[in-house]
Design a protein around this motif. Structure first.
Motif, PDB file in Angstrom:
ATOM      1  N   GLU A  64      18.758 -48.515   6.237  1.00  0.00           N
ATOM      2  CA  GLU A  64      17.603 -49.354   5.897  1.00  0.00           C
ATOM      3  C   GLU A  64      17.827 -50.097   4.576  1.00  0.00           C
ATOM      4  OE1 GLU A  64      12.759 -48.978   5.557  1.00  0.00           O
ATOM      5  OE2 GLU A  64      13.979 -47.194   5.189  1.00  0.00           O
ATOM      6  N   GLU A  67      20.137 -53.015   5.242  1.00  0.00           N
ATOM      7  CA  GLU A  67      19.436 -54.069   5.983  1.00  0.00           C
ATOM      8  C   GLU A  67      18.484 -54.821   5.055  1.00  0.00           C
ATOM      9  OE1 GLU A  67      17.346 -54.600  10.268  1.00  0.00           O
ATOM     10  OE2 GLU A  67      16.403 -53.118   8.953  1.00  0.00           O
ATOM     11  N   THR A  68      17.784 -54.116   4.185  1.00  0.00           N
ATOM     12  CA  THR A  68      16.853 -54.752   3.244  1.00  0.00           C
ATOM     13  C   THR A  68      17.594 -55.680   2.290  1.00  0.00           C
ATOM     14  OG1 THR A  68      15.369 -52.861   3.396  1.00  0.00           O
ATOM     15  CG2 THR A  68      15.094 -54.296   1.482  1.00  0.00           C
ATOM     16  N   LYS A  87      16.018 -58.309  14.237  1.00  0.00           N
ATOM     17  CA  LYS A  87      16.283 -56.868  14.257  1.00  0.00           C
ATOM     18  C   LYS A  87      16.655 -56.485  15.691  1.00  0.00           C
ATOM     19  CE  LYS A  87      13.228 -55.482  10.492  1.00  0.00           C
ATOM     20  NZ  LYS A  87      13.823 -54.357   9.803  1.00  0.00           N
ATOM     21  N   LYS A 125      18.591 -48.954  15.461  1.00  0.00           N
ATOM     22  CA  LYS A 125      17.756 -48.850  14.263  1.00  0.00           C
ATOM     23  C   LYS A 125      18.477 -49.408  13.031  1.00  0.00           C
ATOM     24  CE  LYS A 125      13.924 -46.390  13.108  1.00  0.00           C
ATOM     25  NZ  LYS A 125      12.705 -47.111  13.279  1.00  0.00           N
ATOM     26  N   TYR A 126      17.801 -50.258  12.285  1.00  0.00           N
ATOM     27  CA  TYR A 126      18.294 -50.882  11.046  1.00  0.00           C
ATOM     28  C   TYR A 126      19.586 -51.670  11.252  1.00  0.00           C
ATOM     29  CZ  TYR A 126      14.744 -47.841   9.176  1.00  0.00           C
ATOM     30  OH  TYR A 126      13.547 -47.210   8.954  1.00  0.00           O
ATOM     31  N   ARG A 127      19.733 -52.229  12.438  1.00  0.00           N
ATOM     32  CA  ARG A 127      20.827 -53.145  12.732  1.00  0.00           C
ATOM     33  C   ARG A 127      20.198 -54.489  13.092  1.00  0.00           C
ATOM     34  NH1 ARG A 127      22.408 -47.689  13.687  1.00  0.00           N
ATOM     35  NH2 ARG A 127      24.633 -47.522  13.296  1.00  0.00           N
ATOM     36  N   ASN A 148      25.224 -53.859   9.749  1.00  0.00           N
ATOM     37  CA  ASN A 148      25.336 -52.423  10.035  1.00  0.00           C
ATOM     38  C   ASN A 148      25.949 -52.090  11.393  1.00  0.00           C
ATOM     39  OD1 ASN A 148      24.442 -51.367   7.602  1.00  0.00           O
ATOM     40  ND2 ASN A 148      22.304 -51.457   8.203  1.00  0.00           N
TER      41      ASN A 148
END
Length: 194
Positions: A64, A67-68, A87, A125-127, A148
Protein backbone atom coordinates in the motif's frame (compact mmCIF):
# COMPACT_ATOMS: atom_id res chain seq x y z
CA UNK A 1 10.64 -19.21 -32.59
CA UNK A 2 14.29 -18.54 -33.48
CA UNK A 3 13.63 -17.40 -37.08
CA UNK A 4 10.87 -15.09 -35.87
CA UNK A 5 13.04 -13.56 -33.15
CA UNK A 6 16.00 -13.16 -35.49
CA UNK A 7 13.78 -11.44 -38.05
CA UNK A 8 12.11 -9.21 -35.46
CA UNK A 9 15.44 -8.12 -34.04
CA UNK A 10 16.77 -7.25 -37.48
CA UNK A 11 15.80 -3.58 -37.10
CA UNK A 12 19.49 -2.69 -37.05
CA UNK A 13 19.01 0.99 -37.80
CA UNK A 14 17.34 1.49 -34.40
CA UNK A 15 20.20 2.72 -32.25
CA UNK A 16 20.09 4.33 -28.86
CA UNK A 17 22.65 5.56 -26.44
CA UNK A 18 23.36 3.43 -23.37
CA UNK A 19 24.07 6.58 -21.41
CA UNK A 20 22.76 6.72 -17.85
CA UNK A 21 21.09 9.94 -18.95
CA UNK A 22 18.89 7.94 -21.35
CA UNK A 23 20.04 9.40 -24.64
CA UNK A 24 17.53 9.73 -27.43
CA UNK A 25 17.05 7.24 -30.22
CA UNK A 26 19.19 8.37 -33.14
CA UNK A 27 17.21 7.30 -36.17
CA UNK A 28 13.73 6.89 -37.50
CA UNK A 29 13.34 3.15 -37.98
CA UNK A 30 10.51 1.85 -40.08
CA UNK A 31 10.06 -1.85 -39.55
CA UNK A 32 6.99 -3.83 -40.54
CA UNK A 33 6.28 -7.00 -38.60
CA UNK A 34 6.55 -10.00 -40.89
CA UNK A 35 5.04 -12.47 -38.45
CA UNK A 36 1.58 -12.30 -36.96
CA UNK A 37 2.93 -13.78 -33.72
CA UNK A 38 4.69 -10.52 -32.91
CA UNK A 39 2.25 -8.08 -31.35
CA UNK A 40 4.56 -5.13 -30.86
CA UNK A 41 7.69 -3.82 -29.22
CA UNK A 42 8.06 -2.77 -25.62
CA UNK A 43 10.62 -0.45 -24.04
CA UNK A 44 10.72 -1.07 -20.30
CA UNK A 45 12.51 0.43 -17.32
CA UNK A 46 12.07 -1.18 -13.90
CA UNK A 47 12.75 0.37 -10.53
CA UNK A 48 12.76 -0.80 -6.92
CA UNK A 49 12.87 1.37 -3.81
CA UNK A 50 15.47 0.90 -1.12
CA UNK A 51 14.19 -0.30 2.26
CA UNK A 52 11.50 -2.43 0.58
CA UNK A 53 11.76 -6.09 -0.41
CA UNK A 54 10.48 -7.39 -3.73
CA UNK A 55 6.69 -7.68 -3.99
CA UNK A 56 6.60 -11.39 -3.13
CA UNK A 57 8.05 -10.60 0.31
CA UNK A 58 6.16 -7.38 1.04
CA UNK A 59 3.50 -7.00 3.67
CA UNK A 60 0.14 -5.53 2.73
CA UNK A 61 1.20 -2.28 4.42
CA UNK A 62 4.36 -2.08 2.28
CA UNK A 63 2.41 -2.78 -0.92
CA UNK A 64 0.00 0.00 0.00
CA UNK A 65 2.85 2.43 0.81
CA UNK A 66 4.43 1.91 -2.60
CA UNK A 67 1.10 2.25 -4.40
CA UNK A 68 0.45 5.51 -2.50
CA UNK A 69 3.88 6.88 -3.46
CA UNK A 70 3.26 6.00 -7.09
CA UNK A 71 -0.21 7.59 -7.18
CA UNK A 72 1.34 10.78 -5.77
CA UNK A 73 3.93 10.75 -8.58
CA UNK A 74 1.28 10.12 -11.25
CA UNK A 75 -0.67 13.18 -10.09
CA UNK A 76 2.42 15.29 -10.77
CA UNK A 77 3.34 13.83 -14.16
CA UNK A 78 4.11 16.39 -16.89
CA UNK A 79 1.20 17.25 -19.18
CA UNK A 80 2.66 15.26 -22.10
CA UNK A 81 2.27 11.99 -20.16
CA UNK A 82 -0.79 12.68 -18.02
CA UNK A 83 -3.29 9.88 -17.71
CA UNK A 84 -5.15 7.82 -15.13
CA UNK A 85 -4.34 5.14 -12.59
CA UNK A 86 -6.43 1.98 -12.47
CA UNK A 87 -6.34 -0.22 -9.38
CA UNK A 88 -6.29 -3.83 -10.57
CA UNK A 89 -8.62 -4.87 -7.78
CA UNK A 90 -11.21 -2.42 -9.09
CA UNK A 91 -10.47 -3.36 -12.72
CA UNK A 92 -11.46 -6.95 -11.93
CA UNK A 93 -14.80 -5.78 -10.57
CA UNK A 94 -15.39 -3.48 -13.57
CA UNK A 95 -14.43 -6.19 -16.10
CA UNK A 96 -11.72 -3.88 -17.43
CA UNK A 97 -9.08 -6.45 -16.38
CA UNK A 98 -9.58 -8.72 -19.41
CA UNK A 99 -9.31 -5.74 -21.76
CA UNK A 100 -5.99 -4.68 -20.21
CA UNK A 101 -4.73 -8.25 -20.40
CA UNK A 102 -5.76 -8.62 -24.07
CA UNK A 103 -3.60 -5.60 -24.92
CA UNK A 104 -0.65 -7.20 -23.04
CA UNK A 105 -0.64 -4.32 -20.57
CA UNK A 106 -1.00 -6.42 -17.41
CA UNK A 107 -0.25 -10.02 -16.45
CA UNK A 108 -3.10 -12.49 -16.05
CA UNK A 109 -1.58 -13.74 -12.77
CA UNK A 110 -1.54 -17.34 -13.95
CA UNK A 111 2.20 -17.78 -14.61
CA UNK A 112 3.11 -20.91 -12.62
CA UNK A 113 6.69 -19.79 -11.89
CA UNK A 114 5.52 -16.44 -10.55
CA UNK A 115 2.79 -18.16 -8.55
CA UNK A 116 5.35 -20.52 -7.01
CA UNK A 117 7.62 -17.59 -6.12
CA UNK A 118 4.71 -15.69 -4.53
CA UNK A 119 4.77 -12.75 -6.94
CA UNK A 120 0.96 -13.02 -7.07
CA UNK A 121 0.50 -13.30 -3.31
CA UNK A 122 -2.43 -11.04 -2.32
CA UNK A 123 -3.03 -10.34 -6.02
CA UNK A 124 -4.46 -7.86 -7.14
CA UNK A 125 -4.50 -5.93 -3.85
CA UNK A 126 -2.42 -2.70 -4.02
CA UNK A 127 -1.44 -3.35 -7.62
CA UNK A 128 -2.35 -1.15 -10.53
CA UNK A 129 -1.50 0.33 -13.87
CA UNK A 130 -1.13 3.93 -14.95
CA UNK A 131 -2.24 4.56 -18.54
CA UNK A 132 -0.98 7.77 -20.12
CA UNK A 133 -3.30 9.59 -22.46
CA UNK A 134 -2.69 8.72 -26.09
CA UNK A 135 -0.38 10.98 -28.01
CA UNK A 136 -2.41 11.97 -31.12
CA UNK A 137 0.77 12.25 -33.21
CA UNK A 138 1.80 8.67 -32.32
CA UNK A 139 -1.34 6.73 -31.38
CA UNK A 140 0.41 3.34 -31.70
CA UNK A 141 2.59 4.09 -28.65
CA UNK A 142 1.00 3.23 -25.30
CA UNK A 143 2.78 4.44 -22.15
CA UNK A 144 2.07 2.52 -18.95
CA UNK A 145 3.46 2.19 -15.44
CA UNK A 146 2.76 -1.12 -13.72
CA UNK A 147 2.83 -0.93 -9.91
CA UNK A 148 3.84 -3.78 -7.57
CA UNK A 149 4.18 -6.67 -9.96
CA UNK A 150 7.72 -8.15 -10.29
CA UNK A 151 9.30 -4.80 -9.47
CA UNK A 152 7.96 -1.91 -7.45
CA UNK A 153 7.20 -0.18 -10.71
CA UNK A 154 7.83 -0.72 -14.41
CA UNK A 155 7.63 2.09 -16.94
CA UNK A 156 6.77 0.64 -20.35
CA UNK A 157 5.98 2.08 -23.71
CA UNK A 158 4.48 -0.37 -26.16
CA UNK A 159 4.49 0.17 -29.89
CA UNK A 160 1.88 -1.89 -31.74
CA UNK A 161 2.85 -0.89 -35.27
CA UNK A 162 6.60 -1.38 -35.52
CA UNK A 163 6.83 2.20 -36.79
CA UNK A 164 8.80 4.97 -35.10
CA UNK A 165 10.29 2.98 -32.26
CA UNK A 166 12.33 6.05 -31.42
CA UNK A 167 9.14 7.81 -30.26
CA UNK A 168 8.26 4.80 -28.15
CA UNK A 169 11.68 4.96 -26.47
CA UNK A 170 11.53 8.75 -26.06
CA UNK A 171 8.11 8.63 -24.41
CA UNK A 172 9.24 6.01 -21.90
CA UNK A 173 12.32 8.13 -21.15
CA UNK A 174 10.13 11.17 -20.32
CA UNK A 175 8.39 9.11 -17.63
CA UNK A 176 11.60 7.56 -16.30
CA UNK A 177 13.40 10.89 -16.09
CA UNK A 178 10.45 12.35 -14.19
CA UNK A 179 10.41 9.38 -11.78
CA UNK A 180 14.17 9.50 -11.28
CA UNK A 181 13.93 13.19 -10.36
CA UNK A 182 10.75 12.84 -8.29
CA UNK A 183 12.04 9.94 -6.20
CA UNK A 184 15.62 11.30 -6.13
CA UNK A 185 17.91 8.87 -4.29
CA UNK A 186 15.30 6.48 -2.96
CA UNK A 187 16.03 3.55 -5.32
CA UNK A 188 17.76 0.39 -4.24
CA UNK A 189 21.53 0.76 -4.59
CA UNK A 190 22.40 -2.89 -5.14
CA UNK A 191 23.63 -3.41 -8.73
CA UNK A 192 20.88 -4.61 -11.10
CA UNK A 193 18.15 -3.59 -8.65
CA UNK A 194 16.37 -0.26 -8.64
Amino acid sequence: FNPILLDANNARQFLHSNSPLYGVAHSEPRYKFKHNLIKGYRVRFSRNFEDYPFSMQMSMRQLEEIETRMIDAFRRFPKEIEGRYIKLEQARKDDCYNFLFALNLIPKATNSIKKASWVYRNWPKYRGIFLANRNPQHPDNVLTVLVNEDDHFQVSCINYSGQRLDFCYDRAVVAVRFMDTFFKNSYAKKPNYG
